[in-house]
Design an enzyme around this catalytic site. Sequence first.
Site, short mmCIF file in Angstrom:
data_model
loop_
_atom_site.label_atom_id
_atom_site.label_comp_id
_atom_site.label_asym_id
_atom_site.label_seq_id
_atom_site.Cartn_x
_atom_site.Cartn_y
_atom_site.Cartn_z
N HIS A 206 0.68 -1.32 0.03
CA HIS A 206 -0.04 0.06 -0.03
C HIS A 206 0.75 1.36 -0.19
O HIS A 206 0.42 2.46 -0.10
CB HIS A 206 -1.04 -0.01 1.30
N1 UDP Z 1 -4.22 -5.09 8.57
C1 UDP Z 1 -5.42 -5.60 8.71
N2 UDP Z 1 -6.13 -5.99 7.28
C2 UDP Z 1 -5.27 -5.91 6.10
C3 UDP Z 1 -4.22 -5.42 6.14
C4 UDP Z 1 -3.62 -5.01 7.21
O1 UDP Z 1 -6.10 -5.89 9.58
O2 UDP Z 1 -5.91 -6.33 5.43
C5 UDP Z 1 -3.77 -4.65 9.90
C6 UDP Z 1 -2.26 -5.23 10.03
O3 UDP Z 1 -2.63 -6.52 10.59
C7 UDP Z 1 -1.70 -3.98 10.79
C8 UDP Z 1 -2.08 -2.89 10.40
O4 UDP Z 1 -3.29 -3.24 9.63
O5 UDP Z 1 -2.11 -4.22 12.31
C9 UDP Z 1 -1.08 -2.21 9.46
O6 UDP Z 1 -1.64 -1.37 8.92
P1 UDP Z 1 -1.25 -0.78 7.37
O7 UDP Z 1 -0.30 -1.76 6.76
O8 UDP Z 1 -2.24 -0.13 6.60
O9 UDP Z 1 -0.22 0.57 7.69
P2 UDP Z 1 1.47 0.62 8.36
O10 UDP Z 1 1.64 -0.29 9.24
O11 UDP Z 1 1.89 0.21 7.16
O12 UDP Z 1 1.37 1.98 8.71
#
Ligand code: UDP
Length: 353
Positions: A206
């Site tokens: 993403h």
């Molecule tokens: N997550 C979720 N479902 C999904 C993808 C990610 O619940 O389909 C959760 C994941 O387990 C984690 C969080 O979303 O706890 C991470 O968010 P994201 O990857 O959007 O953001 P980043 O961590 O890169 O800021």
Amino acid sequence: MKLLTIIGARPQFVKAAVTSRALAQVRPDINEVIVHTGQHYDANMSDVFFEELDIPRPRFNLGIGGGTHGQNTGRMIEAIEALLLEERPEQVLVYGDTDSTLAGALAAVKLHIPVGHVEAGLRSFNRAMPEEINRVLTDHVSERLFAPTQTAMANLSREGVDPARTILVGDVMFDAAMHYRERARQPGVAQSRYLEDAGFALCTIHRAENTDNHERLRAILDGLAALPLHVVLPLHPRTRARMQSAGIVAPDRVIVCDPVGYMEMLWLEMNCRIVLTDSGGVQKEAYFHGKPCVTLREETEWTELVEAGVNRLAGADAQRILSAYQALQSADMGTHRNLYGNGDAGECIARLL
Ligand code: UDP
């Protein structure tokens, strides 16, 4: 004491769930008012987290999302400032590195309301990432910096942040992974005997640097196609939109589904063979659940995972993705415990507020 918590994006719901639960347990004197900026608004990117993680319903939803970074941040600052003037909290709490984080911190500090930043001190040292700008600026206007790792503490110290303002509390996402793991639920997409027998990889994509560059996105999917197993890919709405507009189709063995809720994500992380991701949170969650991780970026904020040999940077290059996958087959997942605290980060933050 009145505390205003400002959140707006998927990873912030997971993090805030931990602190909210701890506040209810150890700080009944704090009246937490949750504000949702509206940055993520799809049901499977927002509502499902409030339901599953028992997060108190936001008192306010600002409904600001879908614009450019400048539009979102500007509109959020204006709306949050108005709310702060009305609600008059004693403290504001922000999480991570999104536009909601920066807008909340700026609006509060200019009204002389002290800001606490959860997940302070992370750095990718890549200023082309919008998240990096949000982190640096938020850290430097916050009063209390709750750092998840020793590396984050060292980053803050290097930038001259007053050590009296920084504190190592551990990682709230580790608390979440430990607390909710018993509630992990197998998603429909994984209910195929084929997947259960042969094993699967889990992938998420993403980051703007990957989704907004067709060549990188294509190269990542080529890398996934080269792996010797099926890949489950819960697709972020932005990635889906970019794939559609560029006419990019997922390869055969890549099973695309909508974003899943946190309990289903936990199940996928606990039952996959390996994780491939450009997410910050998912890199750590792979480690929490004993799975190696190929990071689809050129750098990571979670450098201790790379140093521990359980995470490899592969960028957006099919050959490097395959090589990293192969090299990680022999990764030792058993050692290097406690990189992210003791599972009581939320409680530490609640006590310190
Ligand atoms: N997550 C979720 N479902 C999904 C993808 C990610 O619940 O389909 C959760 C994941 O387990 C984690 C969080 O979303 O706890 C991470 O968010 P994201 O990857 O959007 O953001 P980043 O961590 O890169 O800021």
